[in-house]
Design a protein around this motif. Structure first.
Motif, PDB file in Angstrom:
ATOM      1  N   TRP A  21      44.979  33.659  16.458  1.00  0.00           N
ATOM      2  CA  TRP A  21      44.629  32.291  16.834  1.00  0.00           C
ATOM      3  C   TRP A  21      45.844  31.372  16.888  1.00  0.00           C
ATOM      4  O   TRP A  21      45.867  30.420  17.669  1.00  0.00           O
ATOM      5  CB  TRP A  21      43.512  31.746  15.945  1.00  0.00           C
ATOM      6  N   LYS A  22      46.899  31.649  16.111  1.00  0.00           N
ATOM      7  CA  LYS A  22      48.136  30.878  16.260  1.00  0.00           C
ATOM      8  C   LYS A  22      48.725  31.127  17.638  1.00  0.00           C
ATOM      9  O   LYS A  22      49.183  30.191  18.296  1.00  0.00           O
ATOM     10  CB  LYS A  22      49.135  31.222  15.153  1.00  0.00           C
ATOM     11  N   THR A  23      48.681  32.378  18.097  1.00  0.00           N
ATOM     12  CA  THR A  23      49.166  32.705  19.436  1.00  0.00           C
ATOM     13  C   THR A  23      48.290  32.059  20.502  1.00  0.00           C
ATOM     14  O   THR A  23      48.784  31.472  21.465  1.00  0.00           O
ATOM     15  CB  THR A  23      49.202  34.230  19.634  1.00  0.00           C
ATOM     16  N   ALA A  24      46.973  32.171  20.344  1.00  0.00           N
ATOM     17  CA  ALA A  24      46.041  31.660  21.356  1.00  0.00           C
ATOM     18  C   ALA A  24      46.097  30.149  21.497  1.00  0.00           C
ATOM     19  O   ALA A  24      46.052  29.620  22.614  1.00  0.00           O
ATOM     20  CB  ALA A  24      44.609  32.095  21.023  1.00  0.00           C
ATOM     21  N   LEU A  25      46.187  29.436  20.377  1.00  0.00           N
ATOM     22  CA  LEU A  25      46.073  27.977  20.396  1.00  0.00           C
ATOM     23  C   LEU A  25      47.390  27.234  20.216  1.00  0.00           C
ATOM     24  O   LEU A  25      47.428  26.012  20.385  1.00  0.00           O
ATOM     25  CB  LEU A  25      45.095  27.511  19.310  1.00  0.00           C
ATOM     26  N   GLY A  26      48.449  27.939  19.854  1.00  0.00           N
ATOM     27  CA  GLY A  26      49.708  27.253  19.558  1.00  0.00           C
ATOM     28  C   GLY A  26      49.654  26.534  18.220  1.00  0.00           C
ATOM     29  O   GLY A  26      50.428  25.612  17.966  1.00  0.00           O
ATOM     30  N   TYR A  27      48.737  26.946  17.353  1.00  0.00           N
ATOM     31  CA  TYR A  27      48.586  26.329  16.038  1.00  0.00           C
ATOM     32  C   TYR A  27      49.644  26.862  15.073  1.00  0.00           C
ATOM     33  O   TYR A  27      50.299  27.868  15.337  1.00  0.00           O
ATOM     34  CB  TYR A  27      47.196  26.603  15.482  1.00  0.00           C
ATOM     35  N   VAL A  28      49.777  26.190  13.933  1.00  0.00           N
ATOM     36  CA  VAL A  28      50.712  26.572  12.881  1.00  0.00           C
ATOM     37  C   VAL A  28      49.952  26.625  11.556  1.00  0.00           C
ATOM     38  O   VAL A  28      48.832  26.118  11.453  1.00  0.00           O
ATOM     39  CB  VAL A  28      51.888  25.577  12.781  1.00  0.00           C
ATOM     40  N   ASP A  29      50.583  27.228  10.553  1.00  0.00           N
ATOM     41  CA  ASP A  29      49.982  27.235   9.223  1.00  0.00           C
ATOM     42  C   ASP A  29      49.884  25.805   8.716  1.00  0.00           C
ATOM     43  O   ASP A  29      50.858  25.039   8.791  1.00  0.00           O
ATOM     44  CB  ASP A  29      50.821  28.057   8.253  1.00  0.00           C
ATOM     45  N   GLU A  30      48.719  25.451   8.202  1.00  0.00           N
ATOM     46  CA  GLU A  30      48.536  24.112   7.655  1.00  0.00           C
ATOM     47  C   GLU A  30      49.092  24.072   6.234  1.00  0.00           C
ATOM     48  O   GLU A  30      48.766  24.945   5.420  1.00  0.00           O
ATOM     49  CB  GLU A  30      47.055  23.734   7.634  1.00  0.00           C
ATOM     50  N   PRO A  31      49.916  23.090   5.908  1.00  0.00           N
ATOM     51  CA  PRO A  31      50.428  23.000   4.535  1.00  0.00           C
ATOM     52  C   PRO A  31      49.297  22.649   3.571  1.00  0.00           C
ATOM     53  O   PRO A  31      48.276  22.092   3.982  1.00  0.00           O
ATOM     54  CB  PRO A  31      51.469  21.879   4.607  1.00  0.00           C
ATOM     55  N   PRO A  32      49.464  22.974   2.294  1.00  0.00           N
ATOM     56  CA  PRO A  32      48.430  22.614   1.329  1.00  0.00           C
ATOM     57  C   PRO A  32      48.334  21.099   1.200  1.00  0.00           C
ATOM     58  O   PRO A  32      49.315  20.380   1.443  1.00  0.00           O
ATOM     59  CB  PRO A  32      48.916  23.253   0.032  1.00  0.00           C
ATOM     60  N   PRO A  33      47.161  20.611   0.823  1.00  0.00           N
ATOM     61  CA  PRO A  33      47.024  19.159   0.683  1.00  0.00           C
ATOM     62  C   PRO A  33      47.840  18.640  -0.501  1.00  0.00           C
ATOM     63  O   PRO A  33      47.962  19.323  -1.512  1.00  0.00           O
ATOM     64  CB  PRO A  33      45.526  18.963   0.451  1.00  0.00           C
ATOM     65  N   PRO A  34      48.398  17.439  -0.366  1.00  0.00           N
ATOM     66  CA  PRO A  34      49.136  16.854  -1.486  1.00  0.00           C
ATOM     67  C   PRO A  34      48.186  16.641  -2.665  1.00  0.00           C
ATOM     68  O   PRO A  34      47.010  16.384  -2.444  1.00  0.00           O
ATOM     69  CB  PRO A  34      49.628  15.512  -0.943  1.00  0.00           C
ATOM     70  N   PRO A  35      48.644  16.784  -3.846  1.00  0.00           N
ATOM     71  CA  PRO A  35      50.025  16.968  -4.317  1.00  0.00           C
ATOM     72  C   PRO A  35      50.395  18.427  -4.520  1.00  0.00           C
ATOM     73  O   PRO A  35      51.395  18.719  -5.156  1.00  0.00           O
ATOM     74  CB  PRO A  35      50.007  16.241  -5.663  1.00  0.00           C
ATOM     75  N   TYR A  36      49.620  19.373  -3.995  1.00  0.00           N
ATOM     76  CA  TYR A  36      49.832  20.792  -4.263  1.00  0.00           C
ATOM     77  C   TYR A  36      51.008  21.343  -3.461  1.00  0.00           C
ATOM     78  O   TYR A  36      51.155  21.056  -2.281  1.00  0.00           O
ATOM     79  CB  TYR A  36      48.551  21.578  -3.980  1.00  0.00           C
ATOM     80  N   ALA A  37      51.803  22.176  -4.124  1.00  0.00           N
ATOM     81  CA  ALA A  37      52.985  22.754  -3.487  1.00  0.00           C
ATOM     82  C   ALA A  37      52.642  24.021  -2.703  1.00  0.00           C
ATOM     83  O   ALA A  37      53.317  24.351  -1.735  1.00  0.00           O
ATOM     84  CB  ALA A  37      54.047  23.069  -4.541  1.00  0.00           C
ATOM     85  N   THR A  38      51.586  24.717  -3.127  1.00  0.00           N
ATOM     86  CA  THR A  38      51.195  25.960  -2.459  1.00  0.00           C
ATOM     87  C   THR A  38      49.688  25.983  -2.259  1.00  0.00           C
ATOM     88  O   THR A  38      48.938  25.275  -2.941  1.00  0.00           O
ATOM     89  CB  THR A  38      51.583  27.204  -3.290  1.00  0.00           C
ATOM     90  N   ARG A  39      49.244  26.820  -1.343  1.00  0.00           N
ATOM     91  CA  ARG A  39      47.812  26.991  -1.110  1.00  0.00           C
ATOM     92  C   ARG A  39      47.155  27.617  -2.346  1.00  0.00           C
ATOM     93  O   ARG A  39      46.036  27.276  -2.718  1.00  0.00           O
ATOM     94  CB  ARG A  39      47.624  27.870   0.131  1.00  0.00           C
TER      95      ARG A  39
END
Length: 145
Positions: A21-39
């Protein structure tokens, strides 16, 4: 008043489906919501373990399209989607030019792991992602992609 919405796909292999789906839509990984550093840090607040399945979260880098959550579930897909994604190519030009863009995009997505299910010559192509989720490739309005 309109509301924002996200789309969620259930799957068996989240990293594989996210790559498609990143290839199909040109999307990127979404960063975790603040204040979290990782998913993982974000997920820990929900007391989830690795046994709860994995997931991938994608977003439109321009912030325009809906976010896409891809979540691993234990059960397989068993029926046709009741909701599907339409991947749109630019709609300007002659019908032949539009159809050439549609088929070129379908070919590109086959190369990324999708497969063609049905072709409606001159109009759209029904496809499936690597886990069988149906989507269409069609032309958008002439004034936008």
């Amino acid at each position: 008043m309109s509301v924002r919405f996200d789309l969620t796909l259930d799957c068996a292999d989240a990293p594989r489906l996210a790559a498609f789906w990143k290839t199909a839509l040109g999307y990127v990984d979404e960063p975790p919501p603040p204040p979290y550093a990782t998913r993982e840090e974000w997920l820990a607040q929900f007391d989830l373990s690795e046994d709860d399945g994995g997931g991938e979260w994608l977003c439109d880098p321009a912030g325009v399209g809906p976010r896409l959550s891809i979540l691993e579930v234990p059960e397989p897909k068993t029926a046709k989607n009741r909701l599907h994604i339409d991947v749109r190519v630019p709609g300007h030009g002659t019908p032949g030019e539009r159809w050439a863009r549609i088929t070129a995009e379908a070919d590109r997505l086959v190369g990324a792991g999708g497969r063609v299910l049905e072709t409606f010559d001159g109009h759209h192509v029904v496809m499936a992602d690597p886990e069988g989720n149906e989507f269409c490739v069609a032309a958008g309005p002439a004034d936008r992609a």
